[in-house]
Design an enzyme around this catalytic site. Structure first.
Site, PDB file in Angstrom:
ATOM      1  N   TYR A  43      -7.358   1.960  -7.457  1.00 31.52           N
ATOM      2  CA  TYR A  43      -7.276   3.137  -6.856  1.00 31.52           C
ATOM      3  C   TYR A  43      -8.957   4.052  -6.742  1.00 31.52           C
ATOM      4  O   TYR A  43      -9.054   4.894  -5.917  1.00 31.52           O
ATOM      5  CB  TYR A  43      -6.575   4.146  -7.481  1.00 31.52           C
ATOM      6  N   TYR A  75       0.002   6.893 -17.358  1.00 34.69           N
ATOM      7  CA  TYR A  75      -0.016   7.448 -18.808  1.00 34.69           C
ATOM      8  C   TYR A  75       1.027   7.105 -19.669  1.00 34.69           C
ATOM      9  O   TYR A  75       0.956   7.384 -20.894  1.00 34.69           O
ATOM     10  CB  TYR A  75      -0.395   8.772 -18.843  1.00 34.69           C
ATOM     11  N   HIS A  89      -7.602  17.542 -17.964  1.00 38.47           N
ATOM     12  CA  HIS A  89      -8.061  17.122 -16.535  1.00 38.47           C
ATOM     13  C   HIS A  89      -8.592  17.891 -15.759  1.00 38.47           C
ATOM     14  O   HIS A  89      -8.407  19.121 -15.783  1.00 38.47           O
ATOM     15  CB  HIS A  89      -6.946  16.223 -15.965  1.00 38.47           C
ATOM     16  N   GLY A  90      -9.677  17.710 -14.977  1.00 40.46           N
ATOM     17  CA  GLY A  90     -10.133  18.569 -13.666  1.00 40.46           C
ATOM     18  C   GLY A  90      -9.330  18.622 -13.126  1.00 40.46           C
ATOM     19  O   GLY A  90      -8.143  17.873 -12.690  1.00 40.46           O
ATOM     20  N   ASP A  91      -9.083  19.732 -12.217  1.00 39.28           N
ATOM     21  CA  ASP A  91      -7.808  20.108 -11.392  1.00 39.28           C
ATOM     22  C   ASP A  91      -8.124  19.575  -9.895  1.00 39.28           C
ATOM     23  O   ASP A  91      -7.270  19.741  -8.933  1.00 39.28           O
ATOM     24  CB  ASP A  91      -8.125  21.778 -11.037  1.00 39.28           C
ATOM     25  N   THR A 122     -16.138  20.498 -11.392  1.00 34.46           N
ATOM     26  CA  THR A 122     -17.419  21.044 -11.243  1.00 34.46           C
ATOM     27  C   THR A 122     -18.062  20.485  -9.834  1.00 34.46           C
ATOM     28  O   THR A 122     -18.419  19.445  -9.978  1.00 34.46           O
ATOM     29  CB  THR A 122     -18.242  20.691 -12.427  1.00 34.46           C
ATOM     30  N   ASP A 204     -12.927 -14.819  22.169  1.00 30.03           N
ATOM     31  CA  ASP A 204     -12.965 -15.283  20.621  1.00 30.03           C
ATOM     32  C   ASP A 204     -13.596 -16.812  20.972  1.00 30.03           C
ATOM     33  O   ASP A 204     -12.719 -17.533  20.280  1.00 30.03           O
ATOM     34  CB  ASP A 204     -11.846 -15.015  20.065  1.00 30.03           C
TER      35      ASP A 204
HETATM   36  C1  SPV Z   1      -9.808 -13.858  13.223  1.00 30.64           C
HETATM   37  O1  SPV Z   1      -9.388 -12.977  12.804  1.00 30.64           O
HETATM   38  O2  SPV Z   1     -10.718 -14.178  13.923  1.00 30.64           O
HETATM   39  C2  SPV Z   1      -9.407 -15.380  12.583  1.00 30.64           C
HETATM   40  C3  SPV Z   1      -7.985 -15.382  12.306  1.00 30.64           C
HETATM   41  O3  SPV Z   1      -9.880 -16.260  12.714  1.00 30.64           O
HETATM   42  S1  SPV Z   1      -6.900 -15.917  13.532  1.00 30.64           S
HETATM   43  O4  SPV Z   1      -7.281 -15.081  14.641  1.00 30.64           O
HETATM   44  O5  SPV Z   1      -5.702 -16.003  13.028  1.00 30.64           O
HETATM   45  O6  SPV Z   1      -7.313 -17.477  13.952  1.00 30.64           O
HETATM   46 MG    MG Z   2     -11.665 -16.041  13.878  1.00 28.48          MG
END
Ligand code: SPV
Ligand code: MG
Length: 431
Positions: A43, A75, A89-91, A122, A204
């Site tokens: 976290y 805890y 602890h800090g608030d 602080t 892509d």
């Molecule tokens: C992308 O996020 O571009 C990847 C994963 O290559 S996928 O789109 O599933 O091929």
């Molecule tokens: Mg990709």
């Protein structure tokens, strides 16, 4: 003598911490817990110094009677063991996800007796400077680059979220949630070729070139500290790949994932609907070897992505390739599938793990999204990438807003669905 307990999860002691310790001493014997690395990364920030140094740093204040390691964020076990009269602890933990820790402390104090003391946090320039310095250190290439490997050694399953801009980077960086009394956050960021291209309105197909991808990485790096995994598509020509690997390593990227395709790459989610050519084992292992040889650190990872299941070449082919790629030096194996059923992914993991117990396995559950992180970890997966969900949630929201404004000839109707800008800019750090 009354017992006072406090827990620190910091790499540097500032006035605020000293103030807490001084207040604690007024009540009695002071015991300081230092939160273990594994708990801290759930976290908080990644520690920039080892646990032993953090323990020593607290001892050096001379204000703690006892210093110990607190293993869990919550805890329960430490309170049961120490049964302190006070927890101090800090608030500042009253707001946000840390409030879950506060609630847990109150519950435990009620159970075992004891009182919560909160001191005003602080806030001053010096404290902010120290805080900023910790963050800047984490963002430095030499600290950021190795962090993916560190996390893989630390977490049962490392979780990465797709980012494609400074703003999406901030979402991955800062989103912390409480579920079932546990806190959680993303460990790393994935710079997807699909979403980086989509954000630029391009297909892509490796059309968005490396200079442009590097620009995106730089925007993300500028405002975040978490490790970055780049979707490197096919890696391109070997002669180019070696230069790109060197650049990415120098920038502080933690890993590149390259897929065993050649020629005009199309997105895997199209599967066999479009023509795609898988590289030969010889061709792809040569690329992996050349990339590994170009590296200057042991930190940067080259992860080999296998497209055999996407291209319906069968499990046998996927496994043969996986072992060959590991042999060639791949630092991890990504196995991809576009089936809704996670069966073939689980089958691959089982068969791969029968022969190889240590090479990290990476999966992208876009299609097989019913599988849980727990199931993936149990199957031997080490890294899960949520590869495109931020883009896919933002796009319909933006399209709907555009439609609403056009339909109503004003922005009033759209406004109910919009976040006030003051809430968005809360994410943005000020210097
Ligand atoms: C992308 O996020 O571009 C990847 C994963 O290559 S996928 O789109 O599933 O091929
Ligand atoms: Mg990709």
């Amino acid at each position: 003598m009354k017992k006072v307990y406090t827990c620190f999860c910091t790499d540097m002691i500032h006035e605020g911490h000293l103030n807490i310790l001084k207040e604690a001493r007024k009540q009695g014997q002071v015991i300081v817990g230092v939160l273990a690395d594994e708990a801290m990364v759930r976290y908080n920030r990644f520690p920039t110094i080892p646990l032993e140094e953090r323990l020593e740093m607290v001892r050096q204040t001379g204000l703690a009677d006892q210093v110990l390691v607190q293993e869990d964020i919550m805890y329960d076990s430490v309170v049961e063991k120490l049964q302190p009269d006070y927890i101090i602890h800090g608030d500042n933990w009253r707001n946000g996800p840390e409030n879950a820790i506060r609630k847990n402390v109150l519950k435990n104090l009620e159970r075992f007796g004891g009182e919560l003391l909160e001191v005003p946090y602080t806030y001053n320039r010096e404290v902010k400077k120290i805080d900023d310095r910790m963050k800047e250190k984490l963002a430095m290439p030499e600290f950021r680059r190795k962090r993916l490997r560190q996390l893989l050694g630390m977490r049962p399953l490392v979780k990465a979220l797709e980012v494609h801009s400074g703003l999406t980077g901030l979402i991955a960086e800062k989103t912390v949630v409480e579920t079932g009394g546990e806190l959680d956050q993303f460990d790393a960021m994935w710079i997807s070729s699909l979403c980086d291209s989509t954000a630029k309105g391009k297909p892509d197909i490796e059309l968005v070139d490396m200079s442009s991808r590097i620009r995106t990485i730089d925007d993300v790096m500028d405002v975040t500290t978490k490790p970055i995994i780049l979707d490197g598509d096919t890696g391109g020509l070997i002669e180019h790949f070696v230069y790109n690997v060197r650049t990415l390593e120098r920038m502080g990227v933690s890993a590149v994932i390259i897929e065993d395709k050649t020629g005009l790459k199309k997105n895997s989610l199209f599967g066999t609907e479009v023509e795609q050519t898988q590289d030969s084992i010889e061709g792809f292992t040569e690329k992996i070897r050349a990339g590994k040889e170009a590296l200057r650190t042991e930190e940067f990872m080259i992860i080999a992505r296998i497209e055999s299941l996407i291209l319906e070449r069968g499990m046998e082919d996927a496994l043969t390739r996986a072992f060959a790629y590991v042999e060639a030096g791949a630092d991890g194996i990504m196995i991809h599938s576009r089936k809704k059923d996670p069966g073939e992914i689980l089958e691959f993991c089982r068969l791969f793990r029968e022969e190889n117990t240590h090479t990290p396995i990476v999966v992208v559950p876009t299609s097989f999204n019913s599988i849980t992180e727990e199931e993936l970890a149990r199957a031997g997966v080490n890294l899960v990438i949520y590869a495109n969900q931020l883009t896919r949630s933002a796009f319909p929201a933006m399209q709907e807003t555009a439609t609403q404004i056009l339909k109503n000839h004003r922005a009033l109707e759209a406004d109910a669905r919009l976040m006030p800008f003051k809430d968005i800019i809360r994410l943005i750090d000020e210097l």
